[in-house]
Design an enzyme around this catalytic site. Structure first.
Site, PDB file in Angstrom:
ATOM      1  N   GLU A 452       0.851  -1.192   0.000  1.00  0.00           N
ATOM      2  CA  GLU A 452       0.000   0.000   0.000  1.00  0.00           C
ATOM      3  C   GLU A 452       0.884   1.238   0.000  1.00  0.00           C
ATOM      4  OE1 GLU A 452      -2.926   2.335   3.093  1.00  0.00           O
ATOM      5  OE2 GLU A 452      -3.066   0.162   3.023  1.00  0.00           O
ATOM      6  N   GLU A 457      -2.697  11.646   3.367  1.00  0.00           N
ATOM      7  CA  GLU A 457      -3.726  11.462   4.384  1.00  0.00           C
ATOM      8  C   GLU A 457      -3.691  12.673   5.298  1.00  0.00           C
ATOM      9  OE1 GLU A 457      -4.422   7.256   5.972  1.00  0.00           O
ATOM     10  OE2 GLU A 457      -2.274   7.259   5.530  1.00  0.00           O
TER      11      GLU A 457
END
Length: 574
Positions: A452, A457
């Site tokens: 990932e 974020e």
């Protein structure tokens, strides 16, 4: 991001350049900061200004020496590296005459920079040299005081250890060959961790000894090369369960073994061993474990000539220059248009990490007619029961709804520059993200074995901090490798659009924000310090806006609903 354990991200910062470190990023975009938080040795210390202060990335802490000549500070990079740049951020007590030196053993030194007219301040020195140790050796102080550095930064490229350029006729001999071991694990903690997994050139699979009868000494794994071979190099990528003492042995018959390498000081992680021996069989024979667990290898690679080698799949090529756009979405469609179904797929469900939203089938995402995609999180006045039941949780209440879209099975790619221009929302409990998942996740490989790559974020409760992270089998969830970073002047991300980008190739990932490098992840360095790099295969793109969860916490009465994440464009260059 969506498939982690939901713990607060450990800020295990590997090789990064971010706003807290003085000066611009390194001149060589592909080079990494190698010295951050590495072991330091100094000639002397003016307490409490210890040597570690010069490599901690904090421009407000420093090392200072006694008031005498000569004095020095040296950093251990952990392995040999090609050094390209040195940054010296001097306090007022600086060196008028000094050398920058490199060494393989911290005993014999080679000078890569020398001056008798040091200027102090923030000096960026372009150098060229190879070594594990780097030091500043001061011979003449510019003041009556000692030598003092706010920051001592070393940039360069770690020797990649494994997968070396083969010599004449040399090949990877162990790929796909038959292996045997003293024991193998196959349970919920390590499924099918058989010898074959160490020879498949897949960094996300491994061999491990069985906890039933294999967490003892000795323990071993061997490979049949198919015919007699001349062995020149062995690469071991260890799991944390590694060998402190072990031998590399060769044999003609798998019965009588000859050691060609031996150590009682194994380091774990990635070890590249230059050896010389002849045999059909090669084995790692461990005699002392470094942990209470057994022995475990992600990769056991044997290089040389002869044998009966199988041809491994080709490695992905790096993008060629100049880069060109190979995929994009500018969202220039009339207001209310759903995401282009040729490019995006809705991903309905509740998400993970104890999030509170339900991702709808495109009901919460559309263009605004002004060139933006809008992902909208909404709160129902009362929890409803009309939304579909999530097969993972059985929930169908949908107090909060939002959207998550991805390019899986429509656009998947390996390497390139990935970027998006995004404006994030502000509010407790909001969690916008722009990220990528390994495409084999869609084929059934579980997270985190697929890999990932989180590009952006942000937590709505702290819109002055952004995060970029990677997750892999050996480092994931709260142990993912990444860093926080801020805007100049500690500005608020939600006030305007910003461009988040990741330049991804065979050497690692360089993250940038508005064109400024904020984090560099060096593949070779991570393999030597954290574990396998599992990002050299196709990935797909994801955009989403979550509500609640373990990391951001829940929304409250101050959280604005509807909350909107605006995306101006997404582009991929190769």
């Amino acid at each position: 991001m969506r498939h982690r354990l939901g713990l607060l991200m450990a800020l295990a910062v590997i090789l990064l350049s971010f706003a807290g470190i003085p000066g611009p990023p390194p001149a060589h975009a592909a080079d990494a900061l190698l010295s951050r938080d590495r072991p330091v040795t100094v000639s002397s210390t003016e307490n409490p200004f210890v040597g570690a202060n010069a490599v901690d990335g904090d421009p407000g802490t420093r090392w200072s020496s006694e008031f005498a000549d000569p004095q020095w500070i040296q950093v251990d990079l952990g392995a040999s590296a090609e050094i390209s740049e040195i940054v010296l951020n001097w306090e007022a007590a600086y060196a008028k005459a000094f050398q920058v030196q490199v060494s393989a053993d911290a005993r014999t030194w080679s000078t890569v920079h020398e001056t008798a007219a040091g200027t102090g301040g923030n000096q960026r020195l372009t150098v060229s040299g190879t070594g594990r140790y780097v030091r500043m050796y001061g011979t003449e102080r510019a003041t009556p005081y000692g030598y003092s550095l706010w920051e001592f930064q070393v940039y360069g490229t770690m020797d990649d250890g494994g997968d070396p350029d083969p010599g004449p006729g040399e090949k990877l001999l162990s790929y796909g060959r038959t292996g045997t071991a003293s024991s193998s694990q196959n349970d919920g903690h390590c499924q099918e961790c058989t010898p074959a997994r160490a020879f498949d050139r897949d960094p996300a699979t491994r061999w491990a000894t069985s906890p039933t009868n294999g967490w003892t000494d000795p323990g071993w794994i061997s490979v049949d090369l198919g015919a007699t071979a001349q062995i020149s190099k062995v690469v071991l990528q260890w799991d944390p369960a590694y060998a402190k003492s072990f031998q590399i042995q060769v044999s003609a018959d798998h019965t009588n073994w000859t050691p060609i390498y031996s150590t009682t000081a194994g380091t774990g992680f990635k070890q590249t061993l230059t050896v010389s021996g002849t045999g059909r069989y090669v084995r790692m024979y461990g005699t002392e474990r470094a942990t209470p667990y057994g022995y475990s290898l992600w990769e056991f690679q044997v290089y040389g000539t002869g044998g009966d080698p199988l041809t491994p799949p080709p490695v992905p090529p790096d993008p060629a220059d100049p880069p060109r756009i190979v995929w994009q979405d500018e969202f220039n469609t009339p207001a209310g248009t759903r995401p282009d179904p040729a490019k995006w797929t809705a991903d309905p469900g509740t998400g993970h990490n104890n999030e509170l939203q339900y991702y709808t089938d495109n009901d919460n995402v559309s263009t605004d007619g002004a060139g933006h995609l809008v992902i909208e999180a909404r709160k129902r006045a009362t929890p409803g029961t009309s939304c579909p039941t999530d097969p993972l949780t059985g929930s169908g209440t949908c107090q909060y709804t939002s959207a998550r879209i991805n390019t899986g099975n429509k656009f998947e790619f390996t390497y390139g520059r990935v970027e998006a221009r995004i404006k994030v929302p502000k509010g407790n409990g909001l969690w916008p993200a722009f990220w990528m998942m390994g495409a084999d996740f869609l084929d059934g490989r579980p997270w985190p074995y697929n890999g990932e790559i989180d590009i952006m974020e942000i937590l709505g409760k702290d819109v002055k901090t952004s995060y970029s992270t990677v997750h892999a089998p050996a480092y994931n969830g709260g142990g993912g490798i990444g860093a926080p970073y801020k805007l100049p002047g500690d500005a608020d991300y939600s006030d305007d659009f910003h461009v988040w980008a990741a330049h991804w190739d065979s050497k690692g990932i360089v993250y940038s924000l508005d064109g400024r490098t904020v984090l560099t992840l060096d593949k070779a360095r991570i393999e030597q310090t954290r574990g396998p790099w599992v990002f050299d295969h196709p990935f797909y793109l994801i955009l989403n806006l979550a509500v609640g969860g373990d990391w951001p916490g829940p929304p409250d009465a101050s959280t604005p609903f509807p909350a909107r994440m605006l995306v101006d464009y997404v582009r991929v260059y190769q």
